[in-house]
Design an enzyme around this catalytic site. Structure first.
Site, PDB file in Angstrom:
ATOM      1  N   GLY A 230       4.551  36.104  54.788  1.00  0.00           N
ATOM      2  CA  GLY A 230       5.536  35.037  54.759  1.00  0.00           C
ATOM      3  C   GLY A 230       6.929  35.598  54.550  1.00  0.00           C
ATOM      4  O   GLY A 230       7.193  36.772  54.818  1.00  0.00           O
ATOM      5  N   SER A 231       7.814  34.773  54.048  1.00  0.00           N
ATOM      6  CA  SER A 231       9.209  35.181  53.879  1.00  0.00           C
ATOM      7  C   SER A 231       9.350  36.194  52.751  1.00  0.00           C
ATOM      8  O   SER A 231       8.521  36.249  51.831  1.00  0.00           O
ATOM      9  CB  SER A 231      10.079  33.956  53.586  1.00  0.00           C
ATOM     10  OG  SER A 231       9.828  33.483  52.271  1.00  0.00           O
ATOM     11  N   GLU A 252       3.355  41.248  53.591  1.00  0.00           N
ATOM     12  CA  GLU A 252       3.919  41.427  54.932  1.00  0.00           C
ATOM     13  C   GLU A 252       4.984  40.358  55.070  1.00  0.00           C
ATOM     14  O   GLU A 252       4.674  39.168  55.146  1.00  0.00           O
ATOM     15  CB  GLU A 252       2.827  41.298  55.995  1.00  0.00           C
ATOM     16  CG  GLU A 252       3.184  41.970  57.311  1.00  0.00           C
ATOM     17  CD  GLU A 252       4.135  41.144  58.145  1.00  0.00           C
ATOM     18  OE1 GLU A 252       5.347  41.473  58.142  1.00  0.00           O
ATOM     19  OE2 GLU A 252       3.696  40.188  58.785  1.00  0.00           O
ATOM     20  N   LEU A 253       6.256  40.783  55.112  1.00  0.00           N
ATOM     21  CA  LEU A 253       7.364  39.856  54.895  1.00  0.00           C
ATOM     22  C   LEU A 253       8.276  39.768  56.114  1.00  0.00           C
ATOM     23  O   LEU A 253       7.833  39.902  57.240  1.00  0.00           O
ATOM     24  CB  LEU A 253       8.120  40.277  53.630  1.00  0.00           C
ATOM     25  CG  LEU A 253       7.230  40.476  52.395  1.00  0.00           C
ATOM     26  CD1 LEU A 253       8.032  41.002  51.204  1.00  0.00           C
ATOM     27  CD2 LEU A 253       6.486  39.201  52.042  1.00  0.00           C
ATOM     28  N   GLY A 254       9.554  39.527  55.891  1.00  0.00           N
ATOM     29  CA  GLY A 254      10.466  39.244  56.984  1.00  0.00           C
ATOM     30  C   GLY A 254      10.927  40.482  57.729  1.00  0.00           C
ATOM     31  O   GLY A 254      10.558  41.614  57.408  1.00  0.00           O
ATOM     32  N   CYS A 286       7.850  37.515  62.677  1.00  0.00           N
ATOM     33  CA  CYS A 286       8.480  38.507  61.799  1.00  0.00           C
ATOM     34  C   CYS A 286       8.969  39.716  62.590  1.00  0.00           C
ATOM     35  O   CYS A 286       9.918  40.377  62.181  1.00  0.00           O
ATOM     36  CB  CYS A 286       7.512  38.945  60.710  1.00  0.00           C
ATOM     37  SG  CYS A 286       5.967  39.668  61.314  1.00  0.00           S
ATOM     38  N   GLU A 380      17.994  37.254  59.054  1.00  0.00           N
ATOM     39  CA  GLU A 380      16.785  36.961  59.827  1.00  0.00           C
ATOM     40  C   GLU A 380      16.877  35.502  60.253  1.00  0.00           C
ATOM     41  O   GLU A 380      16.820  34.589  59.425  1.00  0.00           O
ATOM     42  CB  GLU A 380      15.522  37.174  58.991  1.00  0.00           C
ATOM     43  CG  GLU A 380      14.251  36.891  59.782  1.00  0.00           C
ATOM     44  CD  GLU A 380      12.990  36.976  58.939  1.00  0.00           C
ATOM     45  OE1 GLU A 380      11.925  37.305  59.501  1.00  0.00           O
ATOM     46  OE2 GLU A 380      13.054  36.713  57.726  1.00  0.00           O
ATOM     47  N   PHE A 382      14.910  33.771  62.616  1.00  0.00           N
ATOM     48  CA  PHE A 382      13.612  33.135  62.885  1.00  0.00           C
ATOM     49  C   PHE A 382      13.771  32.005  63.907  1.00  0.00           C
ATOM     50  O   PHE A 382      13.260  30.904  63.752  1.00  0.00           O
ATOM     51  CB  PHE A 382      12.967  32.617  61.597  1.00  0.00           C
ATOM     52  CG  PHE A 382      11.518  33.021  61.461  1.00  0.00           C
ATOM     53  CD1 PHE A 382      11.157  34.352  61.363  1.00  0.00           C
ATOM     54  CD2 PHE A 382      10.515  32.068  61.452  1.00  0.00           C
ATOM     55  CE1 PHE A 382       9.832  34.733  61.240  1.00  0.00           C
ATOM     56  CE2 PHE A 382       9.184  32.428  61.334  1.00  0.00           C
ATOM     57  CZ  PHE A 382       8.836  33.773  61.235  1.00  0.00           C
TER      58      PHE A 382
END
Length: 483
Positions: A230-231, A252-254, A286, A380, A382
């Protein structure tokens, strides 16, 4: 009865069987039209507590099963993703706003991940160690017990199954909390597939819910490992909570990923790759190409080609026709994209294509005339926005790529020898030469550096075993030691 017949799961969650959640229900909507498709059960922290206790109980028996039995369940799950691909894709299209090609990527990956995971139960999981004592010395890998998986909306199936499948294959139980906006695509589909594949009861619990439920699946004492996608902002909170409880957490992020176009590159091919990287799934990935660095000798030609690509891409309801971009996931995200583009223009950027919302859709957008401090370059987004700037030489390109708090994915297009030199200079969990930034395979370790996460924690036997097992030291003497 179809795999995803709503009569099975309507207004329910999966807590050792389909049951009503104590938090009521949550509507499942089609973003492109606003139509309500169904409703899922809404979990509460009390539901999480019951699910965690049951999962811990079921896990003991599951871990003791023969490896071949666990492998058979994972193989069957892979076959079921293939068998029911069209039905699952329909839900990904309507609930997640995926275009058909993107939905097909998800079901293909889900099958591949399960097939790869089916090899984990029989994979070697230990070492014989040297020792100075008169004994045998071993290190062996054992299941962690209960794993919590918190998954996002954008690739709801892949980003759930990539943790769920290996965790189960290695003898663990799983608490799955999908994003409420994609609770069917990222939750119900997994439970139904594993139900049909013969997974014993109690091992996979489905807990859609709000932030309180997210906190509960991290805090539950039965949970040993948390897998979060996620973020970066939310990941920091998850990481802090897990650290307080001394739990391992995989984040596991941005990302704000760079695509570097080298001098002499084929501009048409590069622009095609750049468009794919920036506009696939409306840029809600991502790994989306969020920064285009183009050598000064090619930048004008590249911007023109990329803008032409953007203007030609059809945008609309992916369930109603063949489009390239579907809807943005919700109004909050749509407003964020529009705000960044507006701020970028005020800071000097020029809109070469797109730049406007139309209902729940946002046109593929190309921006030029930026500098490295422009909000469209720094943040970011998105969303389907492709900012482009020029660079002079390889050293400057490396500095620009690395000048970001993120370090997830980098693409380099052009001469391979030059690309290899740049690849050695960039700080990123993934580097793709002559590919854009979006890519994943079931056999590849996946993860980011810096604010993009805490390293490669998914994909491939080694990463999955490290993620979802613990190491135990074991010694054996021929007789009781004398002291």
């Amino acid at each position: 009865m179809s795999l995803l017949d709503t009569a099975i799961w309507q207004e329910k969650l999966y807590l050792d069987g389909w049951t009503a959640g104590s938090g009521g229900t949550y509507p499942v909507t089609e973003r492109a039209t606003g139509k309500q498709l169904a409703a899922v059960g809404n979990a509460t922290p009390d539901d999480v507590a019951r699910a965690a206790a049951r999962a811990a109980e079921a896990q003991q028996e599951w871990a003791a099963k023969k490896p071949a039995e666990r492998a058979a369940v994972l193989r069957k799950a892979g076959e079921l993703w293939e068998k029911h691909a069209d039905e699952v894709q329909d839900w990904l299209i309507r609930e997640a706003g995926s275009v058909r090609a993107k939905a097909a990527i998800e079901t293909e990956m889900a099958a591949g991940i399960c097939f790869e995971a089916s090899a984990l139960p029989t994979h070697p999981r230990g070492e014989v160690l040297s020792t100075s004592e008169p004994r045998w010395s071993f290190a062996r890998r054992l299941p962690v017990g209960v794993v919590s998986v918190i998954a996002p909306f954008n690739f709801p199936l892949i980003l759930s199954i990539r943790s769920v499948a290996p965790a189960l294959a290695l003898g663990n139980a799983v608490l799955l909390k999908p994003d409420l906006r994609t609770a069917v695509s990222g939750g119900v589909t997994l439970v139904r597939v594993f139900e049909e594949a013969g997974l014993p009861a109690g091992l996979l619990q489905l807990l859609p819910g709000d932030a309180a439920v997210g906190a509960a699946v991290v805090d539950a004492p039965e949970v040993s490992v948390v897998s979060f996608t996620g973020s970066t902002a939310a990941g920091r909170k998850v990481g802090e909570a897990a650290a307080r409880a001394l739990k391992r957490v995989h984040l596991e992020l941005g990302g704000n990923n760079a695509l570097a176009v080298l001098p002499g590159a084929d501009v048409a091919a590069a622009a095609s790759a750049g468009a794919f990287g920036s506009f696939l799934h409306q840029g809600q990935i991502c790994m989306t190409t969020g920064r285009h660095l183009v050598h000064e000798s090619l930048v004008d030609e590249y911007v023109a080609a990329l803008a032409e690509k953007a203007r030609a891409l059809p945008v609309g309801d992916p369930a109603a026709g063949d489009v390239a971009l579907g809807p943005i996931i919700d109004d909050k995200q749509l407003a964020h994209i529009d705000r960044v583009v507006t701020d970028a223009v005020e800071a000097g950027a020029k809109v070469e294509a797109g730049g406007k919302a139309d209902g729940p859709f946002y046109a593929p957008t190309v921006l030029s005339g930026l500098d490295a401090e422009n909000p469209a370059w720094r943040e970011e987004i998105f969303g389907p926005v492709a900012p482009v700037i020029a660079y002079r030489d390889l050293g400057e390109a490396a500095r620009i790529v690395n000048d970001s708090e993120y370090g997830l994915s980098v693409g380099i297009l052009g001469d391979v020898g030059t690309a290899m030199k740049l690849a050695d200079l960039v700080h990123s969990g993934k580097v793709h030469i002559n590919e854009q930034t979006v890519g994943d395979e079931p056999t590849a370790p996946f993860g980011g550096w810096k604010d993009s996460g805490n390293g490669s924690r998914f994909g491939g036997a080694q990463a999955n075993i490290e993620a979802f097992t613990e190491t135990q030291w074991l010694t054996v003497r021929s007789e009781i030691a004398r002291y």
